[in-house]
Scaffold this motif. Structure first.
Motif, PDB file in Angstrom:
ATOM      1  N   VAL A  15       6.605  -0.129   7.612  1.00  0.00           N
ATOM      2  CA  VAL A  15       6.585   1.130   6.888  1.00  0.00           C
ATOM      3  C   VAL A  15       7.982   1.404   6.363  1.00  0.00           C
ATOM      4  O   VAL A  15       8.953   1.402   7.103  1.00  0.00           O
ATOM      5  CB  VAL A  15       6.125   2.288   7.815  1.00  0.00           C
ATOM      6  CG1 VAL A  15       6.217   3.602   7.081  1.00  0.00           C
ATOM      7  CG2 VAL A  15       4.714   2.030   8.300  1.00  0.00           C
TER       8      VAL A  15
ATOM      9  N   LEU B 272       6.107  10.135   0.067  1.00  0.00           N
ATOM     10  CA  LEU B 272       5.520   8.844  -0.268  1.00  0.00           C
ATOM     11  C   LEU B 272       5.975   7.792   0.738  1.00  0.00           C
ATOM     12  O   LEU B 272       7.160   7.654   1.014  1.00  0.00           O
ATOM     13  CB  LEU B 272       5.944   8.417  -1.680  1.00  0.00           C
ATOM     14  CG  LEU B 272       5.449   7.058  -2.147  1.00  0.00           C
ATOM     15  CD1 LEU B 272       3.925   7.085  -2.304  1.00  0.00           C
ATOM     16  CD2 LEU B 272       6.106   6.698  -3.467  1.00  0.00           C
ATOM     17  N   SER B 273       5.031   7.069   1.299  1.00  0.00           N
ATOM     18  CA  SER B 273       5.329   5.974   2.215  1.00  0.00           C
ATOM     19  C   SER B 273       4.727   4.703   1.637  1.00  0.00           C
ATOM     20  O   SER B 273       3.650   4.722   1.050  1.00  0.00           O
ATOM     21  CB  SER B 273       4.721   6.229   3.591  1.00  0.00           C
ATOM     22  OG  SER B 273       5.282   7.371   4.164  1.00  0.00           O
ATOM     23  N   THR B 274       5.448   3.616   1.810  1.00  0.00           N
ATOM     24  CA  THR B 274       4.985   2.319   1.334  1.00  0.00           C
ATOM     25  C   THR B 274       4.814   1.392   2.531  1.00  0.00           C
ATOM     26  O   THR B 274       5.716   1.255   3.340  1.00  0.00           O
ATOM     27  CB  THR B 274       6.003   1.705   0.353  1.00  0.00           C
ATOM     28  OG1 THR B 274       6.220   2.630  -0.699  1.00  0.00           O
ATOM     29  CG2 THR B 274       5.490   0.403  -0.216  1.00  0.00           C
TER      30      THR B 274
ATOM     31  N   ASP C  12      10.261   4.091   4.949  1.00  0.00           N
ATOM     32  CA  ASP C  12      10.380   5.548   4.835  1.00  0.00           C
ATOM     33  C   ASP C  12      11.852   5.884   5.011  1.00  0.00           C
ATOM     34  O   ASP C  12      12.384   5.835   6.115  1.00  0.00           O
ATOM     35  CB  ASP C  12       9.523   6.215   5.908  1.00  0.00           C
ATOM     36  CG  ASP C  12       9.515   7.720   5.796  1.00  0.00           C
ATOM     37  OD1 ASP C  12      10.169   8.270   4.878  1.00  0.00           O
ATOM     38  OD2 ASP C  12       8.864   8.360   6.628  1.00  0.00           O
TER      39      ASP C  12
ATOM     40  N   LEU D  62       0.845  -1.175   0.000  1.00  0.00           N
ATOM     41  CA  LEU D  62       0.000   0.000   0.000  1.00  0.00           C
ATOM     42  C   LEU D  62       0.888   1.235   0.000  1.00  0.00           C
ATOM     43  O   LEU D  62       1.817   1.340   0.804  1.00  0.00           O
ATOM     44  CB  LEU D  62      -0.896  -0.010   1.251  1.00  0.00           C
ATOM     45  CG  LEU D  62      -1.782   1.202   1.464  1.00  0.00           C
ATOM     46  CD1 LEU D  62      -2.846   1.275   0.382  1.00  0.00           C
ATOM     47  CD2 LEU D  62      -2.424   1.149   2.833  1.00  0.00           C
ATOM     48  N   GLU D  63       0.620   2.152  -0.924  1.00  0.00           N
ATOM     49  CA  GLU D  63       1.377   3.394  -0.971  1.00  0.00           C
ATOM     50  C   GLU D  63       0.464   4.537  -0.579  1.00  0.00           C
ATOM     51  O   GLU D  63      -0.709   4.564  -0.936  1.00  0.00           O
ATOM     52  CB  GLU D  63       1.940   3.637  -2.370  1.00  0.00           C
ATOM     53  CG  GLU D  63       3.012   2.652  -2.766  1.00  0.00           C
ATOM     54  CD  GLU D  63       3.576   2.950  -4.138  1.00  0.00           C
ATOM     55  OE1 GLU D  63       2.982   3.758  -4.875  1.00  0.00           O
ATOM     56  OE2 GLU D  63       4.616   2.375  -4.468  1.00  0.00           O
ATOM     57  N   GLN D  64       1.012   5.477   0.164  1.00  0.00           N
ATOM     58  CA  GLN D  64       0.238   6.659   0.529  1.00  0.00           C
ATOM     59  C   GLN D  64       1.160   7.859   0.599  1.00  0.00           C
ATOM     60  O   GLN D  64       2.358   7.721   0.802  1.00  0.00           O
ATOM     61  CB  GLN D  64      -0.500   6.460   1.847  1.00  0.00           C
ATOM     62  CG  GLN D  64       0.394   6.273   3.044  1.00  0.00           C
ATOM     63  CD  GLN D  64      -0.418   5.999   4.302  1.00  0.00           C
ATOM     64  OE1 GLN D  64      -1.508   5.480   4.226  1.00  0.00           O
ATOM     65  NE2 GLN D  64       0.137   6.328   5.436  1.00  0.00           N
ATOM     66  N   ILE D  65       0.600   9.039   0.439  1.00  0.00           N
ATOM     67  CA  ILE D  65       1.354  10.284   0.513  1.00  0.00           C
ATOM     68  C   ILE D  65       0.872  11.032   1.739  1.00  0.00           C
ATOM     69  O   ILE D  65      -0.329  11.247   1.919  1.00  0.00           O
ATOM     70  CB  ILE D  65       1.152  11.123  -0.761  1.00  0.00           C
ATOM     71  CG1 ILE D  65       1.678  10.355  -1.979  1.00  0.00           C
ATOM     72  CG2 ILE D  65       1.852  12.463  -0.633  1.00  0.00           C
ATOM     73  CD1 ILE D  65       1.429  11.034  -3.300  1.00  0.00           C
ATOM     74  N   ASP D  66       1.830  11.434   2.605  1.00  0.00           N
ATOM     75  CA  ASP D  66       1.454  12.144   3.826  1.00  0.00           C
ATOM     76  C   ASP D  66       1.227  13.622   3.537  1.00  0.00           C
ATOM     77  O   ASP D  66       1.313  14.078   2.390  1.00  0.00           O
ATOM     78  CB  ASP D  66       2.482  11.924   4.932  1.00  0.00           C
ATOM     79  CG  ASP D  66       3.827  12.543   4.635  1.00  0.00           C
ATOM     80  OD1 ASP D  66       3.971  13.267   3.641  1.00  0.00           O
ATOM     81  OD2 ASP D  66       4.764  12.308   5.414  1.00  0.00           O
ATOM     82  N   HIS D  67       0.941  14.394   4.582  1.00  0.00           N
ATOM     83  CA  HIS D  67       0.608  15.806   4.438  1.00  0.00           C
ATOM     84  C   HIS D  67       1.765  16.638   3.898  1.00  0.00           C
ATOM     85  O   HIS D  67       1.564  17.734   3.405  1.00  0.00           O
ATOM     86  CB  HIS D  67       0.130  16.376   5.774  1.00  0.00           C
ATOM     87  CG  HIS D  67       1.189  16.417   6.827  1.00  0.00           C
ATOM     88  ND1 HIS D  67       1.575  15.286   7.519  1.00  0.00           N
ATOM     89  CD2 HIS D  67       1.948  17.422   7.277  1.00  0.00           C
ATOM     90  CE1 HIS D  67       2.536  15.619   8.368  1.00  0.00           C
ATOM     91  NE2 HIS D  67       2.782  16.906   8.247  1.00  0.00           N
TER      92      HIS D  67
END
Length: 66
Positions: free
Chosen positions: A19, A11-13, A21, A2-7
């Motif tokens: 996690v 990009l974190s996977t 990072d 799962l990839e997500q972009i923080d505030h």
């Protein structure tokens, strides 16, 4: 995976509950180094206060009054 972009746009996977990072490790190292530096400075300040003695808030005024 799962990839997500923080505030901040970083990009974190997330893979198998881990996690990934790259910057996280470096930020932790810098935070540890800053904490050690703050502790050293605090000890140095305490030593300086002990050497100066209980002269009060403005010791220069006492010298001038004499």
């Amino acid at each position: 995976m799962l990839e997500q972009i923080d505030h901040r746009g970083k990009l974190s996977t997330i893979d198998n509950d881990d996690v990934v990072d790259d910057g996280r490790i470096e930020r932790c190292r810098r935070a540890d180094a800053l904490e050690r530096q703050a502790q050293r400075e605090l000890r140095e300040l305490e030593r300086a206060k002990a050497v100066a003695g209980p002269a009060g808030a403005n010791p220069d005024v006492e010298v001038l009054d004499r």
